[in-house]
Design a protein around this motif. Sequence first.
Motif, PDB file in Angstrom:
ATOM      1  N   ASP A 122       0.809  -1.164   0.082  1.00  0.00           N
ATOM      2  CA  ASP A 122       0.120   0.171   0.012  1.00  0.00           C
ATOM      3  C   ASP A 122       0.964   1.533  -0.238  1.00  0.00           C
ATOM      4  N   ASN A 172      -5.437  -4.323  11.214  1.00  0.00           N
ATOM      5  CA  ASN A 172      -5.898  -4.554   9.996  1.00  0.00           C
ATOM      6  C   ASN A 172      -4.759  -4.511   8.955  1.00  0.00           C
ATOM      7  N   ASP A 173      -3.583  -3.856   9.166  1.00  0.00           N
ATOM      8  CA  ASP A 173      -2.541  -3.520   8.353  1.00  0.00           C
ATOM      9  C   ASP A 173      -1.626  -5.001   8.174  1.00  0.00           C
ATOM     10  N   GLU A 192      -5.978  -9.678   6.929  1.00  0.00           N
ATOM     11  CA  GLU A 192      -7.426  -9.361   6.557  1.00  0.00           C
ATOM     12  C   GLU A 192      -8.208 -10.468   7.152  1.00  0.00           C
ATOM     13  N   THR A 199     -12.480 -10.329   0.254  1.00  0.00           N
ATOM     14  CA  THR A 199     -12.285  -9.064   0.358  1.00  0.00           C
ATOM     15  C   THR A 199     -12.369  -8.155  -0.705  1.00  0.00           C
ATOM     16  N   ARG A 223      -7.903  -4.404  -0.937  1.00  0.00           N
ATOM     17  CA  ARG A 223      -7.419  -5.205   0.328  1.00  0.00           C
ATOM     18  C   ARG A 223      -6.665  -6.462  -0.249  1.00  0.00           C
ATOM     19  N   TYR A 278      -3.581  -7.653   1.340  1.00  0.00           N
ATOM     20  CA  TYR A 278      -3.474  -8.014   2.827  1.00  0.00           C
ATOM     21  C   TYR A 278      -4.070  -9.643   2.651  1.00  0.00           C
TER      22      TYR A 278
END
Length: 387
Positions: free
Chosen positions: A71, A203-204, A207, A324, A328, A331
């Motif tokens: 990201d 969340n980083d 997922e 997702t 995302r 992730y």
Amino acid sequence: MNYKDPIWTKPFISLFLTNLSVFIVFYGLVSTLPLYAKDALSRTDEEAGLLMTIFLVSAIIVRPFSGKLLDIVGKRKMLLISLFFYLICTILYYFITPFGGLLALRFFQGIWFSIVTTAAGSLAADIVPKTRRGAGLGYYVMSTNLAVVIGPFIALFIIQSYSYDALFLLLSVLMTIGALVALLIPELETGHNVNKSKGFTWNDLFEKKAMPIAILASLIAFSYASVLSYLSIYAQEKGLLAQASFFFVVFAAVMLITRPFTGRIFDEKGPAYILIPGFLLFFFGLFILSFMSSPGLFLIAGAFVGLGYGALVPSMQTLAIQSTTHQRSGYATATFFTLFDSGLAVGSYVLGIVAVQMGYRNMYLLSSILVLAVLALYILVNRKRQR
């Protein structure tokens, strides 16, 4: 029709070849570094095993952070950066001979392996048409399947015919080609709806929506560790070491032959039509291995294991990504491989203890029973999701 959307585009082919080179290096080194440590560096079996363990440890530690890195930096840019350092590590095998230095190199290369495979897997999900994601990602995983055979075959041939230095040089050349091919992959990101904040939250790292299927994949990886780590020892014990390389040829061949059909069925009928037969085929493969006593049964087991594993892993990876949003996908890919690699690492350790205490036959029998347990879990989770 949507199903006419092309999969084998120039960006996809470039990514396929890049991933192929990464895994040829990976499997080439996995199959020969223990021999290198024992023959050239006069190390013990336990020390030789550390070369794989420390590689997996660094990959598992870094993998959860790789989605966030994609990201912040960008998927294509992070792919090129990680390829560069992975290539440098490959070249350094030619120069580093102290065992401590080799362990440090394996740890460092494991970091970049985890990032490059996460970036490549996430880009693959972006490149293939959304309506053909099951087939597209299945074809992409074929690059890994090919490397399972090509890597060890080339590596073992080179060290027997020439030298370890010749092997390290050849792998460096192949990795250079793979890194250069990656330059042909276009920038696909638009830059919107991407979280580029520098802080890290749960969340980083993971997922959440991909966790259920990733946990099931980790249990499959646990069972697969019995094949990846101990097949050659088991074959030697059975007097079938000469057939061990053919096991992997059959293993890869059935995956490559059936991949176009399994991907299409996944997209048209749904994942259950692939996963449930995949679990059963993988179970039968491991079960046959536990009782095999002849070359014929050995190769039949290889076919069943290849059919089952080849159906399960690409489909589970696709489900993790589909769970997702597009933003995302990095992730989800990182979450999937974090748990999958963890299953391999834990499985290699635990099943080694089982083999010592109970024998390799019982180790494969227990591994097959675990696959049936995972099938039952999948059916329960799938029914709950449908409700």
